[in-house]
Scaffold this active site. Structure first.
Site, PDB file in Angstrom:
ATOM      1  N   TYR A  59     -11.655  -3.980  -7.835  1.00 53.21           N
ATOM      2  CA  TYR A  59     -11.095  -4.479  -9.090  1.00 53.21           C
ATOM      3  C   TYR A  59     -10.429  -5.840  -8.893  1.00 53.21           C
ATOM      4  CZ  TYR A  59     -11.524   0.276 -10.958  1.00 53.21           C
ATOM      5  OH  TYR A  59     -11.994   1.486 -11.382  1.00 53.21           O
ATOM      6  N   LYS A 104      11.224  21.041   3.228  1.00 56.01           N
ATOM      7  CA  LYS A 104      11.162  20.634   1.821  1.00 56.01           C
ATOM      8  C   LYS A 104      10.009  19.645   1.624  1.00 56.01           C
ATOM      9  CE  LYS A 104      14.492  16.917   2.507  1.00 56.01           C
ATOM     10  NZ  LYS A 104      15.505  16.116   1.857  1.00 56.01           N
ATOM     11  N   MET A 111      -8.319   4.304  -7.429  1.00 54.40           N
ATOM     12  CA  MET A 111      -7.739   5.648  -7.515  1.00 54.40           C
ATOM     13  C   MET A 111      -8.352   6.585  -6.459  1.00 54.40           C
ATOM     14  SD  MET A 111      -7.567   8.156 -10.813  1.00 54.40           S
ATOM     15  CE  MET A 111      -6.775   6.995 -11.896  1.00 54.40           C
ATOM     16  N   ARG A 164      26.338  11.541  -2.854  1.00 54.11           N
ATOM     17  CA  ARG A 164      25.229  12.188  -3.547  1.00 54.11           C
ATOM     18  C   ARG A 164      25.652  13.597  -3.923  1.00 54.11           C
ATOM     19  NH1 ARG A 164      19.405  12.778  -0.587  1.00 54.11           N
ATOM     20  NH2 ARG A 164      20.585  14.312   0.604  1.00 54.11           N
TER      21      ARG A 164
END
Ligand SMILES: Cc1ncc(COP(=O)(O)O)c(C=O)c1O
Length: 371
Positions: free
Chosen positions: A263, A36, A311, A130
Protein backbone atom coordinates in the site's frame (compact mmCIF):
# COMPACT_ATOMS: atom_id res chain seq x y z
CA UNK A 1 -3.59 -25.93 10.92
CA UNK A 2 -3.78 -24.35 7.47
CA UNK A 3 -1.89 -21.14 7.93
CA UNK A 4 1.85 -20.97 7.63
CA UNK A 5 2.43 -18.71 10.64
CA UNK A 6 2.72 -19.87 14.20
CA UNK A 7 4.45 -19.22 17.51
CA UNK A 8 6.48 -22.07 18.89
CA UNK A 9 6.65 -22.05 22.67
CA UNK A 10 9.57 -23.86 24.18
CA UNK A 11 8.38 -24.90 27.63
CA UNK A 12 11.83 -26.24 28.52
CA UNK A 13 13.14 -22.69 28.22
CA UNK A 14 10.48 -21.48 30.67
CA UNK A 15 11.56 -24.24 33.05
CA UNK A 16 15.20 -23.25 32.56
CA UNK A 17 14.41 -19.57 33.28
CA UNK A 18 12.49 -20.46 36.42
CA UNK A 19 15.30 -22.64 37.71
CA UNK A 20 17.81 -19.90 36.94
CA UNK A 21 15.81 -17.56 39.17
CA UNK A 22 14.99 -20.01 41.94
CA UNK A 23 18.56 -21.28 42.24
CA UNK A 24 19.54 -17.80 43.25
CA UNK A 25 17.07 -17.38 46.14
CA UNK A 26 16.42 -19.21 49.42
CA UNK A 27 14.16 -22.23 48.99
CA UNK A 28 10.97 -20.88 50.55
CA UNK A 29 11.05 -17.44 48.89
CA UNK A 30 7.53 -16.41 47.81
CA UNK A 31 7.40 -17.00 44.05
CA UNK A 32 4.49 -15.97 41.88
CA UNK A 33 5.19 -15.96 38.14
CA UNK A 34 2.79 -13.80 36.15
CA UNK A 35 0.60 -15.53 33.58
CA UNK A 36 -1.62 -12.54 32.94
CA UNK A 37 -2.26 -11.31 29.39
CA UNK A 38 -2.29 -14.84 28.03
CA UNK A 39 1.02 -15.54 29.76
CA UNK A 40 2.63 -12.59 27.98
CA UNK A 41 1.36 -14.04 24.70
CA UNK A 42 2.66 -17.57 25.37
CA UNK A 43 -0.75 -19.11 26.13
CA UNK A 44 -1.95 -18.86 29.72
CA UNK A 45 -3.62 -22.26 30.00
CA UNK A 46 -0.66 -24.28 28.76
CA UNK A 47 1.86 -22.17 30.69
CA UNK A 48 -0.17 -22.31 33.92
CA UNK A 49 -0.60 -26.09 33.60
CA UNK A 50 3.12 -26.42 32.99
CA UNK A 51 4.01 -24.24 35.99
CA UNK A 52 1.69 -26.30 38.16
CA UNK A 53 3.38 -29.45 36.92
CA UNK A 54 6.74 -27.91 37.91
CA UNK A 55 5.40 -27.42 41.43
CA UNK A 56 4.90 -23.65 41.28
CA UNK A 57 2.46 -22.79 44.10
CA UNK A 58 1.23 -19.32 43.12
CA UNK A 59 0.60 -17.65 39.77
CA UNK A 60 -0.63 -14.15 38.98
CA UNK A 61 -3.31 -12.88 36.61
CA UNK A 62 -4.79 -9.45 36.10
CA UNK A 63 -8.46 -10.26 35.46
CA UNK A 64 -10.99 -12.40 37.27
CA UNK A 65 -11.87 -13.74 33.81
CA UNK A 66 -8.28 -14.92 33.33
CA UNK A 67 -8.39 -16.74 36.66
CA UNK A 68 -11.76 -18.32 35.89
CA UNK A 69 -10.52 -19.67 32.56
CA UNK A 70 -7.58 -21.33 34.30
CA UNK A 71 -9.84 -22.83 36.97
CA UNK A 72 -12.28 -24.12 34.32
CA UNK A 73 -9.39 -25.86 32.58
CA UNK A 74 -8.27 -27.58 35.74
CA UNK A 75 -5.49 -25.37 37.10
CA UNK A 76 -5.63 -25.82 40.86
CA UNK A 77 -2.61 -23.82 42.02
CA UNK A 78 -3.17 -20.58 43.98
CA UNK A 79 -4.15 -17.80 41.53
CA UNK A 80 -3.68 -14.19 42.64
CA UNK A 81 -5.94 -11.71 40.87
CA UNK A 82 -4.27 -8.30 40.75
CA UNK A 83 -7.01 -6.16 39.19
CA UNK A 84 -9.64 -4.78 41.54
CA UNK A 85 -13.15 -6.19 41.97
CA UNK A 86 -16.69 -5.25 42.95
CA UNK A 87 -18.95 -7.39 45.12
CA UNK A 88 -20.05 -9.54 42.15
CA UNK A 89 -16.40 -10.13 41.32
CA UNK A 90 -15.58 -10.89 44.94
CA UNK A 91 -18.30 -13.54 45.16
CA UNK A 92 -17.11 -15.15 41.96
CA UNK A 93 -13.49 -15.18 43.14
CA UNK A 94 -14.40 -16.75 46.46
CA UNK A 95 -16.61 -19.35 44.74
CA UNK A 96 -13.72 -20.24 42.38
CA UNK A 97 -11.04 -20.11 45.04
CA UNK A 98 -9.18 -17.24 43.39
CA UNK A 99 -7.08 -15.08 45.70
CA UNK A 100 -7.93 -11.36 45.65
CA UNK A 101 -5.26 -8.70 45.84
CA UNK A 102 -6.93 -5.95 47.86
CA UNK A 103 -5.99 -2.40 46.90
CA UNK A 104 -8.83 -0.17 48.14
CA UNK A 105 -11.10 0.37 51.14
CA UNK A 106 -14.13 -0.58 49.01
CA UNK A 107 -12.55 -3.93 48.20
CA UNK A 108 -11.60 -4.59 51.82
CA UNK A 109 -15.10 -3.65 53.03
CA UNK A 110 -16.67 -5.88 50.36
CA UNK A 111 -14.73 -8.90 51.61
CA UNK A 112 -15.50 -8.03 55.24
CA UNK A 113 -19.20 -7.77 54.43
CA UNK A 114 -19.28 -11.14 52.62
CA UNK A 115 -17.93 -12.92 55.73
CA UNK A 116 -16.61 -15.79 53.60
CA UNK A 117 -13.34 -17.41 54.52
CA UNK A 118 -10.73 -16.33 51.99
CA UNK A 119 -7.02 -15.76 51.57
CA UNK A 120 -6.05 -12.24 50.59
CA UNK A 121 -3.03 -10.13 49.72
CA UNK A 122 -2.93 -6.42 50.52
CA UNK A 123 -1.25 -3.97 48.17
CA UNK A 124 0.37 -0.65 49.06
CA UNK A 125 1.31 2.11 46.67
CA UNK A 126 4.91 3.15 47.29
CA UNK A 127 5.24 5.44 44.30
CA UNK A 128 3.81 3.84 41.16
CA UNK A 129 0.60 5.82 41.75
CA UNK A 130 -1.55 3.13 40.20
CA UNK A 131 -3.04 0.64 42.65
CA UNK A 132 -2.78 0.11 46.40
CA UNK A 133 -3.47 1.72 49.75
CA UNK A 134 -1.57 4.87 50.61
CA UNK A 135 1.50 4.24 52.76
CA UNK A 136 0.07 6.59 55.40
CA UNK A 137 -2.97 4.29 55.74
CA UNK A 138 -0.93 1.30 56.90
CA UNK A 139 -1.99 1.45 60.57
CA UNK A 140 -5.65 1.90 59.73
CA UNK A 141 -5.58 -0.96 57.19
CA UNK A 142 -4.00 -3.25 59.78
CA UNK A 143 -6.58 -2.46 62.48
CA UNK A 144 -9.50 -2.99 60.09
CA UNK A 145 -8.04 -6.25 58.79
CA UNK A 146 -7.08 -7.57 62.25
CA UNK A 147 -10.69 -7.59 63.36
CA UNK A 148 -11.69 -10.03 60.59
CA UNK A 149 -11.04 -13.65 61.41
CA UNK A 150 -12.42 -14.90 58.08
CA UNK A 151 -9.69 -13.10 56.11
CA UNK A 152 -6.35 -14.87 56.00
CA UNK A 153 -3.54 -12.51 55.05
CA UNK A 154 -1.14 -14.43 52.86
CA UNK A 155 0.93 -11.54 51.59
CA UNK A 156 1.57 -7.83 51.49
CA UNK A 157 2.95 -6.28 48.34
CA UNK A 158 3.95 -3.25 46.38
CA UNK A 159 5.00 -2.74 42.77
CA UNK A 160 8.28 -1.27 41.53
CA UNK A 161 8.07 1.36 38.82
CA UNK A 162 11.77 1.63 37.92
CA UNK A 163 12.99 -1.80 38.83
CA UNK A 164 15.98 -1.89 36.50
CA UNK A 165 17.69 0.77 38.65
CA UNK A 166 17.99 -1.58 41.64
CA UNK A 167 21.78 -1.55 41.45
CA UNK A 168 21.84 2.18 42.06
CA UNK A 169 21.96 2.92 45.84
CA UNK A 170 20.31 6.30 45.16
CA UNK A 171 17.74 4.90 42.74
CA UNK A 172 13.94 4.78 42.85
CA UNK A 173 13.87 1.06 43.72
CA UNK A 174 15.92 1.56 46.87
CA UNK A 175 13.62 4.42 47.84
CA UNK A 176 10.49 2.34 47.27
CA UNK A 177 11.92 -0.58 49.25
CA UNK A 178 12.82 1.69 52.17
CA UNK A 179 9.26 2.88 52.20
CA UNK A 180 7.92 -0.69 51.98
CA UNK A 181 10.19 -1.76 54.84
CA UNK A 182 8.06 0.41 57.15
CA UNK A 183 4.97 -1.45 55.98
CA UNK A 184 6.73 -4.76 56.58
CA UNK A 185 7.52 -3.65 60.14
CA UNK A 186 3.83 -2.97 60.78
CA UNK A 187 2.56 -6.18 59.17
CA UNK A 188 5.34 -8.64 59.99
CA UNK A 189 3.40 -10.47 62.70
CA UNK A 190 0.36 -10.85 60.45
CA UNK A 191 1.73 -11.88 57.04
CA UNK A 192 4.51 -14.22 56.02
CA UNK A 193 5.14 -12.98 52.48
CA UNK A 194 6.21 -9.52 51.41
CA UNK A 195 6.46 -9.56 47.65
CA UNK A 196 7.97 -6.81 45.60
CA UNK A 197 10.42 -7.95 42.97
CA UNK A 198 9.36 -8.02 39.34
CA UNK A 199 11.82 -9.05 36.63
CA UNK A 200 13.97 -5.91 36.89
CA UNK A 201 14.25 -6.21 40.67
CA UNK A 202 15.07 -9.91 40.45
CA UNK A 203 17.83 -9.35 37.89
CA UNK A 204 19.35 -6.57 40.00
CA UNK A 205 19.40 -8.91 42.98
CA UNK A 206 20.90 -11.69 40.87
CA UNK A 207 23.56 -9.25 39.69
CA UNK A 208 24.57 -8.67 43.30
CA UNK A 209 22.70 -5.55 44.39
CA UNK A 210 23.60 -4.73 47.96
CA UNK A 211 21.76 -2.76 50.63
CA UNK A 212 18.05 -2.94 51.11
CA UNK A 213 17.46 -5.18 48.09
CA UNK A 214 19.49 -7.81 49.90
CA UNK A 215 18.43 -7.03 53.45
CA UNK A 216 15.24 -9.02 53.23
CA UNK A 217 14.09 -12.08 51.33
CA UNK A 218 11.61 -10.10 49.22
CA UNK A 219 9.01 -12.20 47.41
CA UNK A 220 9.26 -12.55 43.63
CA UNK A 221 6.70 -11.85 40.90
CA UNK A 222 8.56 -12.36 37.63
CA UNK A 223 6.83 -11.85 34.32
CA UNK A 224 9.15 -11.06 31.43
CA UNK A 225 12.06 -13.06 32.89
CA UNK A 226 10.32 -16.41 32.86
CA UNK A 227 9.59 -15.87 29.17
CA UNK A 228 13.30 -15.36 28.60
CA UNK A 229 13.99 -11.62 28.46
CA UNK A 230 15.78 -9.48 31.00
CA UNK A 231 14.70 -5.85 31.48
CA UNK A 232 18.32 -5.10 32.40
CA UNK A 233 19.94 -5.34 28.98
CA UNK A 234 23.19 -7.26 28.62
CA UNK A 235 22.83 -8.68 32.11
CA UNK A 236 25.03 -11.61 31.12
CA UNK A 237 22.46 -13.93 32.73
CA UNK A 238 21.47 -16.95 30.69
CA UNK A 239 17.73 -16.37 30.23
CA UNK A 240 16.39 -18.17 27.16
CA UNK A 241 13.51 -16.73 25.10
CA UNK A 242 10.60 -19.15 25.07
CA UNK A 243 8.73 -17.95 22.00
CA UNK A 244 9.74 -18.16 18.35
CA UNK A 245 7.34 -16.32 16.04
CA UNK A 246 7.65 -17.64 12.53
CA UNK A 247 6.17 -18.08 9.07
CA UNK A 248 6.87 -20.14 6.00
CA UNK A 249 6.46 -18.93 2.42
CA UNK A 250 7.31 -19.88 -1.10
CA UNK A 251 5.58 -16.90 -2.70
CA UNK A 252 8.38 -14.82 -4.22
CA UNK A 253 7.84 -12.11 -6.83
CA UNK A 254 10.50 -10.74 -9.16
CA UNK A 255 10.10 -6.99 -9.54
CA UNK A 256 11.89 -4.46 -11.72
CA UNK A 257 14.00 -1.53 -10.52
CA UNK A 258 11.69 1.39 -9.63
CA UNK A 259 8.59 -0.72 -8.92
CA UNK A 260 6.88 -0.12 -5.57
CA UNK A 261 5.74 -2.62 -2.94
CA UNK A 262 2.53 -2.73 -0.84
CA UNK A 263 0.00 0.00 0.00
CA UNK A 264 1.19 3.48 -0.87
CA UNK A 265 4.39 2.20 -2.50
CA UNK A 266 6.44 3.52 0.44
CA UNK A 267 9.36 1.39 -0.77
CA UNK A 268 10.60 1.32 -4.35
CA UNK A 269 13.11 -1.24 -5.59
CA UNK A 270 16.56 0.35 -6.06
CA UNK A 271 17.37 -2.47 -8.51
CA UNK A 272 15.67 -5.56 -9.91
CA UNK A 273 14.62 -7.37 -6.73
CA UNK A 274 13.12 -10.52 -5.25
CA UNK A 275 10.24 -9.85 -2.90
CA UNK A 276 8.91 -12.55 -0.56
CA UNK A 277 5.27 -12.30 0.51
CA UNK A 278 4.94 -13.54 4.12
CA UNK A 279 1.56 -14.54 5.61
CA UNK A 280 1.58 -12.40 8.76
CA UNK A 281 0.40 -8.83 9.27
CA UNK A 282 -0.57 -6.22 11.81
CA UNK A 283 -3.72 -8.18 12.65
CA UNK A 284 -1.37 -10.86 13.98
CA UNK A 285 0.42 -8.35 16.18
CA UNK A 286 3.36 -7.48 13.94
CA UNK A 287 2.98 -3.73 14.29
CA UNK A 288 2.59 -1.56 11.19
CA UNK A 289 5.10 0.90 12.61
CA UNK A 290 7.76 -1.67 11.68
CA UNK A 291 7.09 -1.02 7.97
CA UNK A 292 10.41 -0.33 6.21
CA UNK A 293 12.14 -0.32 9.59
CA UNK A 294 13.19 -3.75 10.70
CA UNK A 295 14.87 -6.97 9.73
CA UNK A 296 13.85 -10.56 10.28
CA UNK A 297 15.58 -13.88 9.62
CA UNK A 298 15.07 -15.42 6.18
CA UNK A 299 16.45 -18.96 6.15
CA UNK A 300 18.71 -17.84 8.98
CA UNK A 301 19.96 -14.66 7.23
CA UNK A 302 18.86 -11.08 7.88
CA UNK A 303 16.29 -9.71 5.43
CA UNK A 304 14.72 -6.23 5.38
CA UNK A 305 11.02 -5.73 5.67
CA UNK A 306 9.97 -3.49 2.77
CA UNK A 307 6.78 -1.55 2.07
CA UNK A 308 3.86 -1.06 4.42
CA UNK A 309 2.82 -3.99 6.57
CA UNK A 310 -0.70 -5.09 5.60
CA UNK A 311 -3.38 -6.60 7.83
CA UNK A 312 -2.50 -10.16 6.79
CA UNK A 313 0.82 -9.93 4.92
CA UNK A 314 4.19 -8.30 4.84
CA UNK A 315 6.92 -8.27 2.26
CA UNK A 316 10.66 -8.88 2.54
CA UNK A 317 13.47 -7.97 0.19
CA UNK A 318 15.23 -11.31 -0.29
CA UNK A 319 17.35 -10.30 -3.26
CA UNK A 320 20.58 -12.30 -3.21
CA UNK A 321 19.52 -14.45 -0.24
CA UNK A 322 19.27 -18.23 -0.36
CA UNK A 323 15.99 -19.82 -1.33
CA UNK A 324 14.63 -23.12 -0.11
CA UNK A 325 11.56 -25.09 -1.11
CA UNK A 326 9.88 -23.89 2.11
CA UNK A 327 11.48 -20.64 3.22
CA UNK A 328 11.67 -20.07 6.97
CA UNK A 329 10.97 -16.56 8.29
CA UNK A 330 11.71 -15.85 11.96
CA UNK A 331 10.39 -12.61 13.47
CA UNK A 332 11.93 -13.32 16.85
CA UNK A 333 13.36 -16.41 18.45
CA UNK A 334 15.51 -19.13 17.01
CA UNK A 335 15.97 -20.21 13.40
CA UNK A 336 16.43 -23.88 12.63
CA UNK A 337 19.73 -22.75 11.06
CA UNK A 338 20.91 -21.89 14.59
CA UNK A 339 20.77 -18.08 14.28
CA UNK A 340 18.64 -15.99 16.63
CA UNK A 341 16.84 -12.69 16.59
CA UNK A 342 15.51 -11.00 19.70
CA UNK A 343 12.07 -9.57 20.45
CA UNK A 344 14.00 -6.87 22.30
CA UNK A 345 15.37 -5.68 18.92
CA UNK A 346 11.89 -5.65 17.37
CA UNK A 347 10.77 -3.61 20.37
CA UNK A 348 13.44 -0.99 19.70
CA UNK A 349 12.49 -0.85 16.00
CA UNK A 350 8.79 -0.55 16.91
CA UNK A 351 9.55 2.15 19.51
CA UNK A 352 8.08 0.02 22.23
CA UNK A 353 9.11 -2.49 24.90
CA UNK A 354 9.64 -6.25 24.77
CA UNK A 355 6.54 -6.80 26.95
CA UNK A 356 4.38 -5.23 24.24
CA UNK A 357 5.99 -7.18 21.38
CA UNK A 358 5.28 -10.48 23.16
CA UNK A 359 1.75 -9.66 24.33
CA UNK A 360 0.85 -8.33 20.87
CA UNK A 361 1.11 -11.72 19.17
CA UNK A 362 -2.47 -12.11 18.05
CA UNK A 363 -5.11 -14.63 18.93
CA UNK A 364 -5.21 -16.04 15.43
CA UNK A 365 -1.55 -17.08 15.60
CA UNK A 366 -1.56 -20.73 16.70
CA UNK A 367 0.75 -21.60 19.59
CA UNK A 368 2.63 -24.88 19.28
CA UNK A 369 4.27 -26.23 22.41
CA UNK A 370 7.57 -28.02 22.58
CA UNK A 371 9.35 -29.54 25.54
C1 LIG B 1 1.76 -6.27 39.97
C2 LIG B 1 2.74 -6.83 39.01
N1 LIG B 1 3.71 -7.64 39.47
C3 LIG B 1 4.63 -8.18 38.65
C4 LIG B 1 4.62 -7.91 37.30
C5 LIG B 1 5.68 -8.54 36.42
O1 LIG B 1 6.46 -7.57 35.81
P1 LIG B 1 7.67 -7.98 34.86
O2 LIG B 1 7.09 -8.53 33.61
O3 LIG B 1 8.38 -6.71 34.62
O4 LIG B 1 8.46 -8.99 35.60
C6 LIG B 1 3.64 -7.07 36.77
C7 LIG B 1 3.63 -6.76 35.35
O5 LIG B 1 3.27 -5.75 34.85
C8 LIG B 1 2.67 -6.51 37.65
O6 LIG B 1 1.72 -5.68 37.22
Amino acid sequence: MFRQTWAEINLSNIEHNIKLILNHFPKDTFFCPMVKANAYGHGDVKVAQFLEMLGVRHIGVCLIEEGLLLRQLGVSTDILVFRGFDSRGARKMIESKLTPVVSTWEQLETLIFLKEKTKIHIKFDTGMNRLGFEVAEVGEVLSRFKAQSHLELEGVLTHLYQSDDGLNPNGETVEQLSCFLNILEVFKSYAKNFHVLNSGGIVCKMLGASGILNQYDWGLRPGLLIYGYSPVLESGLDFKPAMTLQSRTNLIRNIKKGEGVSYGHTWKAPKDSKIAVVPIGYADGWHRILSNKTQVLWNGQKASLVGNICMDYLMLDVTGLTEEKENEVIFFGQSKMGTEISAANSAVDAQTITWEVLTSVGERVPRLYRK
